[in-house]
Motif scaffolding. Structure first.
Motif, mmCIF file in Angstrom:
data_model
loop_
_atom_site.group_PDB
_atom_site.id
_atom_site.type_symbol
_atom_site.label_atom_id
_atom_site.label_comp_id
_atom_site.label_asym_id
_atom_site.label_seq_id
_atom_site.Cartn_x
_atom_site.Cartn_y
_atom_site.Cartn_z
ATOM 1 N N GLY A 84 0.789 -1.221 0.000
ATOM 2 C CA GLY A 84 0.000 0.000 0.000
ATOM 3 C C GLY A 84 0.818 1.266 0.000
ATOM 4 N N GLN A 85 2.130 1.133 0.164
ATOM 5 C CA GLN A 85 3.001 2.299 0.195
ATOM 6 C C GLN A 85 3.196 2.846 -1.212
ATOM 7 O OE1 GLN A 85 6.796 1.440 2.049
ATOM 8 N NE2 GLN A 85 6.694 3.360 3.180
ATOM 9 N N ARG A 86 3.125 4.161 -1.351
ATOM 10 C CA ARG A 86 3.315 4.803 -2.653
ATOM 11 C C ARG A 86 4.799 5.082 -2.852
ATOM 12 N NH1 ARG A 86 -0.631 9.688 -3.077
ATOM 13 N NH2 ARG A 86 -0.497 9.282 -5.318
ATOM 14 N N VAL A 87 5.301 4.731 -4.020
ATOM 15 C CA VAL A 87 6.736 4.830 -4.271
ATOM 16 C C VAL A 87 7.014 5.391 -5.660
ATOM 17 C CG1 VAL A 87 7.455 2.982 -2.703
ATOM 18 C CG2 VAL A 87 6.774 2.417 -5.044
ATOM 19 N N ALA A 88 8.112 6.132 -5.743
ATOM 20 C CA ALA A 88 8.708 6.490 -7.030
ATOM 21 C C ALA A 88 9.760 5.437 -7.340
ATOM 22 C CB ALA A 88 9.346 7.872 -6.963
ATOM 23 N N ILE A 89 9.870 5.061 -8.600
ATOM 24 C CA ILE A 89 10.803 3.997 -8.983
ATOM 25 C C ILE A 89 12.017 4.591 -9.678
ATOM 26 C CG2 ILE A 89 11.100 1.836 -10.221
ATOM 27 C CD1 ILE A 89 9.045 1.733 -7.947
ATOM 28 N N ASN A 90 13.175 4.367 -9.083
ATOM 29 C CA ASN A 90 14.439 4.749 -9.712
ATOM 30 C C ASN A 90 14.748 3.699 -10.782
ATOM 31 O OD1 ASN A 90 17.127 5.189 -10.406
ATOM 32 N ND2 ASN A 90 17.714 5.808 -8.335
ATOM 33 N N PRO A 141 9.861 5.733 -1.187
ATOM 34 C CA PRO A 141 8.525 6.089 -0.700
ATOM 35 C C PRO A 141 8.320 7.602 -0.654
ATOM 36 C CG PRO A 141 9.571 4.447 0.720
ATOM 37 C CD PRO A 141 10.638 4.978 -0.183
ATOM 38 N N TYR A 142 7.059 8.007 -0.828
ATOM 39 C CA TYR A 142 6.714 9.418 -0.685
ATOM 40 C C TYR A 142 5.361 9.549 -0.005
ATOM 41 C CZ TYR A 142 3.699 8.975 -4.854
ATOM 42 O OH TYR A 142 2.721 8.603 -5.756
ATOM 43 N N ALA A 143 5.062 10.742 0.462
ATOM 44 C CA ALA A 143 3.876 10.981 1.283
ATOM 45 C C ALA A 143 2.588 10.755 0.506
ATOM 46 C CB ALA A 143 3.908 12.407 1.834
ATOM 47 N N ASP A 144 1.582 10.193 1.185
ATOM 48 C CA ASP A 144 0.300 9.883 0.559
ATOM 49 C C ASP A 144 -0.448 11.121 0.079
ATOM 50 O OD1 ASP A 144 0.513 7.146 0.796
ATOM 51 O OD2 ASP A 144 -0.515 7.065 2.724
ATOM 52 N N ALA A 148 0.378 11.710 -7.450
ATOM 53 C CA ALA A 148 1.279 10.873 -8.232
ATOM 54 C C ALA A 148 1.777 11.589 -9.472
ATOM 55 C CB ALA A 148 0.573 9.574 -8.620
ATOM 56 N N LYS A 149 0.945 12.445 -10.062
ATOM 57 C CA LYS A 149 1.362 13.140 -11.287
ATOM 58 C C LYS A 149 2.514 14.113 -11.026
ATOM 59 C CE LYS A 149 -2.381 16.616 -11.050
ATOM 60 N NZ LYS A 149 -3.582 17.110 -11.785
ATOM 61 N N VAL A 150 2.660 14.530 -9.782
ATOM 62 C CA VAL A 150 3.794 15.383 -9.412
ATOM 63 C C VAL A 150 5.064 14.540 -9.268
ATOM 64 C CG1 VAL A 150 4.750 16.858 -7.592
ATOM 65 C CG2 VAL A 150 2.376 17.146 -8.316
ATOM 66 N N ILE A 151 4.974 13.453 -8.518
ATOM 67 C CA ILE A 151 6.143 12.615 -8.256
ATOM 68 C C ILE A 151 6.626 11.918 -9.524
ATOM 69 C CG2 ILE A 151 7.056 10.737 -6.831
ATOM 70 C CD1 ILE A 151 6.453 13.249 -5.270
ATOM 71 N N ALA A 152 5.751 11.756 -10.516
ATOM 72 C CA ALA A 152 6.159 11.142 -11.781
ATOM 73 C C ALA A 152 7.219 11.975 -12.511
ATOM 74 C CB ALA A 152 4.947 10.920 -12.678
ATOM 75 N N PHE A 153 7.454 13.198 -12.058
ATOM 76 C CA PHE A 153 8.518 14.041 -12.625
ATOM 77 C C PHE A 153 9.870 13.791 -11.954
ATOM 78 C CE2 PHE A 153 4.936 16.414 -14.274
ATOM 79 C CZ PHE A 153 5.412 16.992 -15.449
ATOM 80 N N ALA A 154 9.939 12.841 -11.015
ATOM 81 C CA ALA A 154 11.187 12.651 -10.253
ATOM 82 C C ALA A 154 12.368 12.301 -11.146
ATOM 83 C CB ALA A 154 10.985 11.571 -9.189
ATOM 84 N N GLU A 155 12.171 11.427 -12.119
ATOM 85 C CA GLU A 155 13.314 11.008 -12.936
ATOM 86 C C GLU A 155 13.880 12.156 -13.767
ATOM 87 O OE1 GLU A 155 15.766 9.355 -16.114
ATOM 88 O OE2 GLU A 155 13.945 10.528 -16.308
ATOM 89 N N PRO A 156 13.070 12.893 -14.543
ATOM 90 C CA PRO A 156 13.666 14.016 -15.271
ATOM 91 C C PRO A 156 14.220 15.099 -14.361
ATOM 92 C CG PRO A 156 11.275 13.989 -15.539
ATOM 93 C CD PRO A 156 11.651 12.696 -14.913
ATOM 94 N N LEU A 157 13.563 15.328 -13.210
ATOM 95 C CA LEU A 157 14.107 16.321 -12.281
ATOM 96 C C LEU A 157 15.452 15.858 -11.735
ATOM 97 C CD1 LEU A 157 13.940 18.937 -10.703
ATOM 98 C CD2 LEU A 157 12.536 17.760 -8.993
ATOM 99 N N ALA A 158 15.607 14.558 -11.487
ATOM 100 C CA ALA A 158 16.894 14.035 -11.008
ATOM 101 C C ALA A 158 17.999 14.306 -12.018
ATOM 102 C CB ALA A 158 16.777 12.536 -10.732
ATOM 103 N N VAL A 159 17.677 14.157 -13.305
ATOM 104 C CA VAL A 159 18.640 14.478 -14.362
ATOM 105 C C VAL A 159 19.094 15.927 -14.236
ATOM 106 C CG1 VAL A 159 18.878 14.799 -16.866
ATOM 107 C CG2 VAL A 159 17.783 12.741 -15.966
#
Length: 346
Positions: A84-90, A141-144, A148-159
């Motif tokens: 049930g934990q929400r996660v961004a995938i590296n 993991p990230y806060a509930d 999700a549409k915000v956290i889906a930007f994690a990979e390009p932002l990491a770049v």
């Protein structure tokens, strides 16, 4: 070993994207994640349009996607991940054994298994599927209460955060970003969040220039405006740091003239393998040219910046389509006059 059949977005060649079944299997030491959504990247578009992304050529069908988030369904008890934990995938899977990995530069690992990449054969499947199997260390993991549409930007932002790191301390610096696509726009926001005093952006597209302003650029310009760019070249250059995010040959060559003596250029955009480059001016101005490729621990930093609202990426989100409309989503994402970032919803 457990098994499951899921629907996935598969690319088999140029203009050959299929929404079909894929069999997945996982061991007790792996994590099963139900995918929520994923962003379409430039490499996904290249596989769709050309059957290749740079030197990575499709030899068999592959699941697309490396910018995605999901919900843990099963995880090893010792991983501290919970159902049930929400996660961004590296999407990075470095070998962790070579000298480069041991030196802390896993992004440069020669054996990197990057999700949604055809660099190696068998290819490494990506995240555009109803479920994926990943290693526990890939799950952040990230806060509930964060969308999700915000956290889906994690990979390009990491770049982009990695690119900022390559440039060093930006405090008080005047920055130029050439190319205001999703990466360029996120560089603008990341540079400002890292202390840059002023960020200026260029792009041929009026739509992209408007997005750059929304992401924080102080001013935006068409690089063909000679009155403006000519002034930047005066007195040896106008900017302390230039981030080249387009990959276009003309842009790559131009930033040397725009950079102040002793300044820094960070190359983020991937374009032609070889271009004509002004080595002489680079040399006599002692401008440092630095490459920037993917990311290491900046992925976790990106999740935290998005989670806390340090950066708002949503001005870049042009459309959200269901996974069974992947072809329409890819065609839209490929049209830079209509879209910046397009996300698939699973």
């Amino acid at each position: 070993m457990q098994h499951k059949t899921v629907k996935a977005v598969m690319v088999a060649g140029a203009h050959d994207v299929r929404y079909e079944n894929q069999d997945i299997a996982w061991d007790s030491d792996q994590v099963l994640v139900k995918v929520e959504r994923g962003g379409i990247c430039g490499s996904d578009i290249h596989y769709f349009l050309h059957g290749r992304a740079g030197m990575s050529v499709l030899k068999s069908p592959m699941v697309l996607g490396h910018e995605f988030v999901g919900i843990v369904e099963q995880a090893p008890q010792e991983s501290n991940l919970l159902a049930g934990q929400r996660v961004a995938i590296n999407p990075s899977q470095p070998c962790q054994q070579c000298d480069i990995c041991r030196s802390g530069k896993q992004n440069l690992c020669r054996s990197m298994r990057f999700m949604g990449s055809a660099q190696f054969y068998p290819h490494v499947n990506g995240g555009f599927a109803q479920h994926v199997v990943v290693a526990p260390e890939q799950c952040i993991p990230y806060a509930d209460n964060v969308e999700a549409k915000v956290i889906a930007f994690a990979e390009p932002l990491a770049v982009c955060i990695h690119g900022i790191k390559q440039a060093g301390d930006l405090t008080g610096k005047r920055v130029l970003v050439t190319g205001a696509g999703p990466i360029g726009c996120l560089v603008i926001a990341a540079a400002l969040a890292s202390g840059a005093t002023e960020v200026v952006a260029t792009d041929l597209s009026e739509r992209c220039r408007a997005l750059a302003l929304k992401m924080g650029a102080a001013s935006v310009w068409d690089p063909r405006d000679e009155e403006v760019v000519g002034a930047w070249r005066e007195k040896g250059g106008s900017f302390d740091v230039c981030f080249e995010a387009s990959g276009a040959a003309a842009a790559v060559a131009s930033v040397v003239a725009y950079t102040r003596p002793g300044g820094i250029i960070v190359q983020l955009g991937m374009g032609q393998a070889e271009i004509t480059y002004p080595i002489g001016p680079l040399l006599v101005k002692e401008v440092q040219l630095r490459g920037s490729f993917r990311f290491v621990d900046e992925f976790t930093t990106a999740v935290r910046w998005l989670e806390t609202g340090k950066i708002d990426p949503l001005p870049l989100l042009s459309a959200e389509l269901p996974m069974d409309q992947a072809v329409d989503a890819l065609e839209l994402a490929a049209d830079k006059e209509r879209a910046a970032k397009v996300q698939l919803v699973f």
